[in-house]
Design an enzyme around this catalytic site. Structure first.
Site, PDB file in Angstrom:
ATOM      1  N   GLY A 235      56.259  -4.611   6.394  1.00 45.76           N
ATOM      2  CA  GLY A 235      56.528  -3.267   5.909  1.00 45.76           C
ATOM      3  C   GLY A 235      55.596  -2.845   4.794  1.00 45.76           C
ATOM      4  N   ALA A 236      55.085  -3.803   4.033  1.00 41.89           N
ATOM      5  CA  ALA A 236      54.157  -3.473   2.946  1.00 41.89           C
ATOM      6  C   ALA A 236      52.837  -2.938   3.506  1.00 41.89           C
ATOM      7  CB  ALA A 236      53.912  -4.698   2.075  1.00 41.89           C
TER       8      ALA A 236
ATOM      9  N   GLY B  42      64.652  10.809 -29.877  1.00 51.17           N
ATOM     10  CA  GLY B  42      65.763  11.577 -29.332  1.00 51.17           C
ATOM     11  C   GLY B  42      65.343  12.397 -28.137  1.00 51.17           C
ATOM     12  N   GLY B  43      65.858  13.625 -28.077  1.00 49.70           N
ATOM     13  CA  GLY B  43      65.551  14.507 -26.955  1.00 49.70           C
ATOM     14  C   GLY B  43      64.089  14.840 -26.833  1.00 49.70           C
TER      15      GLY B  43
END
Length: 516
Positions: A406-407, A171-172
């Site tokens: 771009g890499a 859960g949380g």
């Protein structure tokens, strides 16, 4: 009451608190292959260094039959001590008390050591083993989680925060570890999930086992939530101690240098042949890393997640460094969504804590494909660009082979503020690979050639010689030096030592807006 009686009463209370939920529950913990909270703390900290805080605090719930069910310290043990002589703060959830559930008091104790950690500039380590919120306390338990999340976020980048999952975290409860810097998990006993198998079955009809849903290897390989996996509590705590040895106490300090027995001028002729002559053949970048760093020691982070990029800690002449590198033997070292996230997160951590970044580049580009585009490769890929650009720590890059498009820019290029960029003679730095470039530039010439394939191969070779080599980039100042691969270690060490007092200011702002 006489002094002796008071001391005797104190000793009795201390002994009572050390039993947690009682011997029967301690035995149950051991039967599951888990240590108790106190045993974990004792194993983790230097012997005899632990000082406990809030040992006599109890929960305040009077409803649901809990008024008469109180345990000293409640479901958590908190305090401080040392690891290798350096101060750390620690909290360990005690599963023997109400399943380690989080009450308002448990949250208050946790927050107290987190606050002390930040005020005194020392790491905070959480040993987690809890069934989640204490339902009987209702919204008070939720408030407690919120108080912890707030501190995780506020102190992020101020002091190292490490989460060690040694049992359930549901859960949380999983969001606190998610905010911290590193997550360790013990295989077979640790699980993390937002909703458990029973809830999933009731809501979606899917049937899944606890380990399959949220076990250590699931988070290490698939979700990427887990950075380190251990086989036992003992091994896990040893790994945490090892990690701390690379880290400074806080963001105002430099990482601790140690004496190295590995010569700073050591060379390795084997590196001259590690990159294959055939540019399409893979090799293992970890061989390069182990050859270069002190005594071959490399603590890999996120080893099982996005293996096409490598991240981890090492030392160069005793200086701790962080390493980011392509792995050509996995997906050719392409940058994809997960690799970008993994690399960006690690670079930002290194920058938070003044740890130099060493980058080994062999990247043919971003991973192509509809799935990657739909998954947001643009946004995720931008995280790596942003992280390297934002970082002000020493940044040193070695291009071993491919650095395309771009890499190339993303992998700590000169254009993103890298301080020293070196290349091996085998480096290929270009807008794109020779194959693709030739197919575009010489399309008509190849088509009209008497032997198209033979002409295409000739043009590829010519393109590689003219453009896809390190000397073109070096002539423009984008590469500081082309080096003999055997001299990579001494060259890196010289760069680290030259940059050890680097200072760089950034524009005045509240904070940047990283493309999350």
């Amino acid at each position: 009451m006489e002094v002796e009686d008071r001391i005797e009463h104190l000793a009795k209370l201390r002994n009572e608190s050390k039993l947690g939920g009682g011997q029967k529950r301690i035995d149950s913990q051991h039967e599951k292959g888990k240590l108790t909270a106190r045993e974990r703390i004792a194993l983790f900290l230097d012997e005899g260094s632990f000082v406990e805080l809030d040992a006599f605090v109890t929960h305040r719930t009077t409803e649901f039959g809990l008024a008469d069910k109180k345990f000293l310290g409640d479901a958590i043990v908190t305090g401080y001590g040392t690891v290798n002589g350096r101060l750390v703060y620690v909290f360990a959830q005690d599963f023997t008390v109400f399943g380690g559930s989080l009450s308002k008091v448990v949250a208050e104790k946790t927050c107290k050591v987190m606050d002390m950690s930040a005020k005194n500039g020392a790491p905070c380590i959480g040993l987690l083993d809890s069934g989640g919120a204490r339902i009987q306390e209702g919204v008070d338990s939720l408030a407690g989680y919120g108080d912890i999340f707030f501190r995780n976020s506020r102190y992020s980048g101020a002091v190292p925060q490490i989460s060690v999952i040694m049992g359930p975290a549901a859960g949380g409860a999983v969001y606190s570890p998610a905010i911290t810097d590193f997550i360790f998990m013990v295989e077979g006993t640790a699980q993390m999930y937002i909703t458990g198998p029973d809830v999933i079955k009731a809501t979606t009809g899917e049937e899944v086992a606890h380990e399959e849903l949220g076990g250590a290897m699931v988070h290490a390989e698939t979700s990427g939530n887990c950075h380190f996996v251990a086989q036992s509590d003992q091994e896990c705590l040893t790994m945490v101690r090892q990690l701390l040895s690379y880290l400074p106490q806080n963001c105002r300090e430099k990482p601790p240098r140690v004496k190295s027995s590995d010569p700073a001028d050591r060379t390795d002729n084997g590196l001259r042949t590690v990159v294959p002559e055939d540019p399409t053949r893979p090799y293992n970048m970890k061989e390069v890393i182990h050859s270069v760093v002190d005594s071959g020691e490399f603590m890999e982070v996120h080893e099982d997640f996005a293996p096409n990029i490598i991240t981890g800690f090492a030392r160069l002449n005793g200086y701790p460094v962080g390493i980011v590198a392509q792995q050509p033997s996995m997906a050719a070292g392409c940058l994809d969504i997960d690799a970008s996230d993994k690399g960006a997160r690690f670079v930002r951590f290194l920058d938070c804590f003044n740890i130099p970044i060493i980058t080994f580049t062999d990247v043919p580009g971003y991973m192509p494909g509809v799935e990657q585009e739909y998954g947001g490769i643009i946004r995720h890929g931008a995280k790596l660009l942003y992280s390297y650009s934002e970082a002000t720590v020493p940044k040193i890059t070695v291009i071993t082979r491919k650095a395309y498009g771009g890499a190339y820019v993303a992998m700590s290029s000169k254009h993103l503020g890298a301080d020293i960029n070196m290349a091996w003679p085998s480096a290929e730095i270009a807008v794109m690979g020779p194959d693709g470039a030739v197919n575009i530039i010489y399309r008509d010439e190849i088509k009209n050639a008497e032997n198209p394939e033979e002409r295409r191969q000739q043009l590829i070779a010519e393109y590689r010689d003219r453009f896809a080599n390190p000397y073109v980039a070096a002539s423009k100042g984008y590469v500081d030096d082309v080096i003999d691969p055997s001299e990579t270690r001494p060259m890196l060490i010289k760069a680290v030592e030259m940059l050890k007092d680097k200072e760089e200011s950034t524009p005045l702002k509240k904070h940047g807006n990283i493309p999350l």
